[in-house]
Design an enzyme around this catalytic site. Sequence first.
Site, PDB file in Angstrom:
ATOM      1  N   GLU A 177      43.443  43.101  25.111  1.00 55.11           N
ATOM      2  CA  GLU A 177      42.238  42.510  25.714  1.00 55.11           C
ATOM      3  C   GLU A 177      41.940  41.178  25.045  1.00 55.11           C
ATOM      4  O   GLU A 177      41.217  41.127  24.044  1.00 55.11           O
ATOM      5  CB  GLU A 177      41.028  43.436  25.507  1.00 55.11           C
TER       6      GLU A 177
ATOM      7  N   HIS B  17      37.022  47.765  20.222  1.00 57.32           N
ATOM      8  CA  HIS B  17      36.733  46.796  21.287  1.00 57.32           C
ATOM      9  C   HIS B  17      36.233  45.495  20.648  1.00 57.32           C
ATOM     10  O   HIS B  17      35.514  45.529  19.645  1.00 57.32           O
ATOM     11  CB  HIS B  17      35.679  47.369  22.244  1.00 57.32           C
TER      12      HIS B  17
ATOM     13  N   SER C  30      38.707  40.921  32.649  1.00 53.02           N
ATOM     14  CA  SER C  30      38.560  40.390  34.008  1.00 53.02           C
ATOM     15  C   SER C  30      39.644  40.869  34.967  1.00 53.02           C
ATOM     16  O   SER C  30      40.185  40.081  35.746  1.00 53.02           O
ATOM     17  CB  SER C  30      38.473  38.870  33.969  1.00 53.02           C
TER      18      SER C  30
HETATM   19  P1  PGA Z   1      35.721  42.986  31.851  1.00 52.42           P
HETATM   20  O1  PGA Z   1      35.603  43.882  30.534  1.00 52.42           O
HETATM   21  O2  PGA Z   1      36.619  43.739  32.818  1.00 52.42           O
HETATM   22  O3  PGA Z   1      34.325  42.862  32.344  1.00 52.42           O
HETATM   23  O4  PGA Z   1      36.335  41.693  31.454  1.00 52.42           O
HETATM   24  C1  PGA Z   1      36.715  44.510  29.976  1.00 52.42           C
HETATM   25  C2  PGA Z   1      36.343  45.102  28.636  1.00 52.42           C
HETATM   26  O5  PGA Z   1      35.568  44.478  27.904  1.00 52.42           O
HETATM   27  O6  PGA Z   1      36.819  46.185  28.277  1.00 52.42           O
END
Ligand code: PGA
Length: 252
Positions: free
Chosen positions: A165, A94, A213
Amino acid sequence: VKKLILVANWKNHPDSLSRVEDLINGLKKKAEVYKKLSTFIAPPLAYFESVSKKTKSFSSLASQDISVGKKTTTGAVEVDILQNFGVKLAIIGHSERRALGETNEEVSEKIITALKAGIIPLVCVGEAERDREGEFLEFIRHQIRLSLSGIKKKDEAKSIMIAYEPVWAIGKSSKDAVGPEDLTQMIIFIRKVLSDLYGRETADKIPLLYGGSVEKENAESLVRTGINGFLVGHESLHAENFQKIALALLNK
Ligand code: PGA
């Protein structure tokens, strides 16, 4: 038809066990929705026991990381502990962990550790920012190739999942997330990178998720890109909004 995938990344929330219970009670009301998807919940370690007992009828337990190396490291999240809790999937690489210094080589090692333990590695990749020249695509290619460098066999490659991501879209609002057109292009690009590594047939079998998001407002338009699922952060802490994201996946 393969089920679409929904992963809840609770990060370090909620801040108390009673709030965890409230959240689970909210999720349970729509358990039938989550059962129709492959749903995973990645809570903070401290809540593993409670979450695994109370959600196992409609989702599987996931971890937010996995440790490699010496067994006696203070603060580590050992793979055998995860296995004993029945963890089915581990989020690996991540961007919030990469920001703490986790390298592609460490990510690669973690993937192999997860695979050996029969835990699905959900490998996160994503650029910090986009540039007009498209350098970010090279960055993604490089990140994928190095992160997956320990996976030589096609059978192993078929057991992983990838989450795209983009760092710039994490923890914001649906308006700041990637748009459907850019996501469609990114799906094609990542499939090509995977296909160059493992061949088209294998590449097509690797589920590709989007995270950053995802909210009830943009879930539907992102689903139409052909993405195989979502990795959801802040909206996974709101039972009703999370359910709407799940429904968007179901109604694809
Ligand atoms: P978010 O986080 O949906 O709050 O943007 C996603 C993540 O970090 O896995």
